[in-house]
Design a protein around this motif. Structure first.
Motif, PDB file in Angstrom:
ATOM      1  N   SER A   1       0.851  -1.188   0.000  1.00 19.56           N
ATOM      2  CA  SER A   1       0.000   0.000   0.000  1.00 19.56           C
ATOM      3  C   SER A   1       0.886   1.237   0.000  1.00 19.56           C
ATOM      4  CB  SER A   1      -0.918   0.020   1.222  1.00 19.56           C
ATOM      5  OG  SER A   1      -0.163   0.267   2.403  1.00 19.56           O
ATOM      6  N   LEU A   2       0.295   2.351  -0.377  1.00 21.81           N
ATOM      7  CA  LEU A   2       1.017   3.626  -0.349  1.00 21.81           C
ATOM      8  C   LEU A   2       1.528   3.918   1.053  1.00 21.81           C
ATOM      9  CD1 LEU A   2       1.852   6.363  -1.593  1.00 21.81           C
ATOM     10  CD2 LEU A   2      -0.464   7.182  -1.114  1.00 21.81           C
ATOM     11  N   ASP A   3       0.691   3.702   2.053  1.00 20.91           N
ATOM     12  CA  ASP A   3       1.095   3.972   3.437  1.00 20.91           C
ATOM     13  C   ASP A   3       2.289   3.127   3.842  1.00 20.91           C
ATOM     14  OD1 ASP A   3      -1.089   5.604   3.401  1.00 20.91           O
ATOM     15  OD2 ASP A   3      -2.059   4.747   5.163  1.00 20.91           O
ATOM     16  N   ASP A   4       2.238   1.825   3.510  1.00 19.16           N
ATOM     17  CA  ASP A   4       3.306   0.909   3.921  1.00 19.16           C
ATOM     18  C   ASP A   4       4.636   1.285   3.275  1.00 19.16           C
ATOM     19  OD1 ASP A   4       1.514  -0.506   5.450  1.00 19.16           O
ATOM     20  OD2 ASP A   4       1.117  -2.007   3.903  1.00 19.16           O
ATOM     21  N   ILE A   5       4.605   1.570   1.970  1.00 20.03           N
ATOM     22  CA  ILE A   5       5.855   1.855   1.263  1.00 20.03           C
ATOM     23  C   ILE A   5       6.415   3.208   1.692  1.00 20.03           C
ATOM     24  CG2 ILE A   5       6.903   2.226  -0.998  1.00 20.03           C
ATOM     25  CD1 ILE A   5       4.950   0.202  -2.131  1.00 20.03           C
ATOM     26  N   ALA A   6       5.547   4.201   1.844  1.00 19.91           N
ATOM     27  CA  ALA A   6       6.015   5.514   2.303  1.00 19.91           C
ATOM     28  C   ALA A   6       6.636   5.393   3.686  1.00 19.91           C
ATOM     29  CB  ALA A   6       4.863   6.510   2.312  1.00 19.91           C
ATOM     30  N   ASP A   7       6.011   4.610   4.575  1.00 20.38           N
ATOM     31  CA  ASP A   7       6.576   4.401   5.920  1.00 20.38           C
ATOM     32  C   ASP A   7       7.923   3.698   5.847  1.00 20.38           C
ATOM     33  OD1 ASP A   7       4.438   5.618   7.126  1.00 20.38           O
ATOM     34  OD2 ASP A   7       3.410   3.760   7.674  1.00 20.38           O
ATOM     35  N   SER A   8       8.056   2.743   4.941  1.00 21.36           N
ATOM     36  CA  SER A   8       9.320   2.015   4.813  1.00 21.36           C
ATOM     37  C   SER A   8      10.470   2.941   4.438  1.00 21.36           C
ATOM     38  CB  SER A   8       9.197   0.914   3.744  1.00 21.36           C
ATOM     39  OG  SER A   8       8.247  -0.047   4.133  1.00 21.36           O
ATOM     40  N   PHE A   9      10.147   4.009   3.707  1.00 18.06           N
ATOM     41  CA  PHE A   9      11.178   4.960   3.287  1.00 18.06           C
ATOM     42  C   PHE A   9      11.142   6.251   4.106  1.00 18.06           C
ATOM     43  CE2 PHE A   9      10.818   2.191  -0.422  1.00 18.06           C
ATOM     44  CZ  PHE A   9      12.155   1.976  -0.730  1.00 18.06           C
ATOM     45  N   HIS A  10      10.350   6.223   5.207  1.00 18.79           N
ATOM     46  CA  HIS A  10      10.295   7.364   6.144  1.00 18.79           C
ATOM     47  C   HIS A  10       9.936   8.662   5.422  1.00 18.79           C
ATOM     48  CE1 HIS A  10      12.147   4.531   8.891  1.00 18.79           C
ATOM     49  NE2 HIS A  10      13.163   4.382   8.065  1.00 18.79           N
ATOM     50  N   MET A  11       8.849   8.604   4.646  1.00 19.95           N
ATOM     51  CA  MET A  11       8.439   9.768   3.877  1.00 19.95           C
ATOM     52  C   MET A  11       6.935   9.963   4.001  1.00 19.95           C
ATOM     53  SD  MET A  11       8.978  10.499  -0.212  1.00 19.95           S
ATOM     54  CE  MET A  11      10.750  10.675  -0.034  1.00 19.95           C
ATOM     55  N   SER A  12       6.507  11.200   3.966  1.00 16.33           N
ATOM     56  CA  SER A  12       5.083  11.504   3.948  1.00 16.33           C
ATOM     57  C   SER A  12       4.431  10.840   2.747  1.00 16.33           C
ATOM     58  CB  SER A  12       4.871  13.019   3.859  1.00 16.33           C
ATOM     59  OG  SER A  12       3.602  13.334   3.337  1.00 16.33           O
ATOM     60  N   LYS A  13       3.287  10.190   2.987  1.00 17.68           N
ATOM     61  CA  LYS A  13       2.637   9.491   1.878  1.00 17.68           C
ATOM     62  C   LYS A  13       2.154  10.468   0.808  1.00 17.68           C
ATOM     63  CE  LYS A  13      -2.073   9.188   3.769  1.00 17.68           C
ATOM     64  NZ  LYS A  13      -3.171   8.250   4.146  1.00 17.68           N
ATOM     65  N   TYR A  14       1.839  11.697   1.186  1.00 18.75           N
ATOM     66  CA  TYR A  14       1.353  12.678   0.225  1.00 18.75           C
ATOM     67  C   TYR A  14       2.487  13.120  -0.703  1.00 18.75           C
ATOM     68  CZ  TYR A  14      -2.462  12.715   3.559  1.00 18.75           C
ATOM     69  OH  TYR A  14      -3.482  12.328   4.396  1.00 18.75           O
ATOM     70  N   TYR A  15       3.661  13.372  -0.116  1.00 24.43           N
ATOM     71  CA  TYR A  15       4.803  13.767  -0.940  1.00 24.43           C
ATOM     72  C   TYR A  15       5.266  12.578  -1.782  1.00 24.43           C
ATOM     73  CZ  TYR A  15       9.272  15.654  -2.412  1.00 24.43           C
ATOM     74  OH  TYR A  15      10.329  16.080  -3.178  1.00 24.43           O
ATOM     75  N   PHE A  16       5.271  11.393  -1.169  1.00 26.83           N
ATOM     76  CA  PHE A  16       5.688  10.193  -1.894  1.00 26.83           C
ATOM     77  C   PHE A  16       4.795   9.977  -3.108  1.00 26.83           C
ATOM     78  CE2 PHE A  16       5.361   5.704  -2.874  1.00 26.83           C
ATOM     79  CZ  PHE A  16       6.688   5.321  -2.964  1.00 26.83           C
ATOM     80  N   HIS A  17       3.484  10.120  -2.945  1.00 30.78           N
ATOM     81  CA  HIS A  17       2.551   9.929  -4.054  1.00 30.78           C
ATOM     82  C   HIS A  17       2.841  10.918  -5.180  1.00 30.78           C
ATOM     83  CE1 HIS A  17      -1.155   9.468  -6.330  1.00 30.78           C
ATOM     84  NE2 HIS A  17      -1.378  10.754  -6.182  1.00 30.78           N
ATOM     85  N   ARG A  18       3.055  12.201  -4.833  1.00 33.43           N
ATOM     86  CA  ARG A  18       3.319  13.202  -5.869  1.00 33.43           C
ATOM     87  C   ARG A  18       4.646  12.926  -6.569  1.00 33.43           C
ATOM     88  NH1 ARG A  18       1.329  16.750  -1.798  1.00 33.43           N
ATOM     89  NH2 ARG A  18       3.438  17.472  -1.326  1.00 33.43           N
TER      90      ARG A  18
END
Length: 288
Positions: free
Chosen positions: A23-40
């Motif tokens: 999921s977006l949440d899981d992958i963003a957390d794995s890379f210690h990044m905000s999911k909103y910034y990661f998505h963009r």
């Protein structure tokens, strides 16, 4: 942060975890990044959403599993984290045009695709979103001398451009240096064929067929910069340009010239290059 390396690491992570829920949440957390910034960032770099990319890679992975007759389609669907065989079948048919069952029975030749490379180009934040970095610039009228030919962007146009570049270089003074232009024009609707002029920004008289000197008209353009192999940018450029038009609220110009590719060094077509896309000059352009 090296955005290109970060997204490359993300693609490796996805490839290693296709058999697990992602999921977006899981992958963003794995890379210690905000999911909103990661998505963009992911959407800007890859031209699609993370969920669309994961679905595409899971369907790609399913090809070899389907050809293994020991596994049922239901088993494959659950191994690749689809909710049901029905959802797997629908997604597979949308992507490949046939159902998994027909693919297994008929042995359709659908090749496995490796993970895509991450095209290197600078990024910028515009109106709260991330887009390929661009500048608005005006190309003044310029004479370009070179060789004209046709390319099919669905084929091996890279080798065709290189071969014609060498044909031009063989006829130029060995001391000629500087930039070179690849001018794409007159693409017909629903066609991938373009007329191309490969040349240099000076007058050169070569009395042979298909060698011309043309006046490139004054054009107002969006200018993008890319690094790497020219074959890598096709779909990425289309995505970058579409996002640029949407977010910057620009409009394409009605001109026979579709794109101009400018290489810094005529002797090195693997160098950085700039892509100029003609757009209409609007009042807001002075402020971007």
């Amino acid at each position: 942060m090296d955005h290109h390396q970060f997204i490359s690491n993300t693609l490796l992570y996805v490839e290693d975890h296709l058999h697990q829920p992602l999921s977006l949440d899981d992958i963003a957390d794995s890379f210690h990044m905000s999911k909103y910034y990661f998505h963009r960032l992911f959407s800007a770099m890859m031209g699609c959403s993370l969920s669309h990319y994961i679905l595409s890679r899971r369907l790609n992975a399913s090809l070899s599993l389907i050809q293994n007759n020991k596994l049922s389609l239901t088993d494959i669907a659950y191994q690749l984290s689809f909710g049901s065989q029905a959802s797997f079948t629908r997604a597979f048919k949308r992507q490949y045009g046939v159902s998994p069952r027909v693919f297994r029975a008929a042995k359709f030749p659908i090749p496995l695709e490796p993970p895509p490379s991450v095209v290197k180009r600078p990024l910028k934040n515009l109106n709260g979103d991330i887009v390929a970095d661009f500048s608005l610039t005006q190309i003044e009228t310029i004479k370009v001398s070179g060789i004209a030919f046709e390319v099919d962007l669905a084929g091996d146009y890279k080798s065709r451009i290189r071969s014609h570049a060498n044909m031009l270089l063989d006829r130029l003074d060995k001391n000629v240096n500087g930039s070179c232009y690849v001018i794409y024009s007159n693409c017909q609707p629903n066609s991938t064929r373009f007329k191309v002029l490969f040349g240099i920004p000076q007058v050169v008289n070569i009395d042979e067929p298909f060698y011309f000197t043309v006046d490139v008209p004054q054009l107002f353009c969006a200018r993008f910069t890319y690094f790497g192999d020219i074959l890598d940018i096709g779909d990425v450029l289309k995505s970058d340009y579409a996002r640029f038009l949407k977010i910057s609220r620009q409009e394409t110009e009605d001109t026979t010239i579709e794109l101009i590719q400018v290489f810094d060094d005529i002797h090195n077509l693997d160098s950085a290059y700039h892509v100029y896309a003609p757009i209409k000059k609007l009042a807001m352009d002075e402020e971007i």
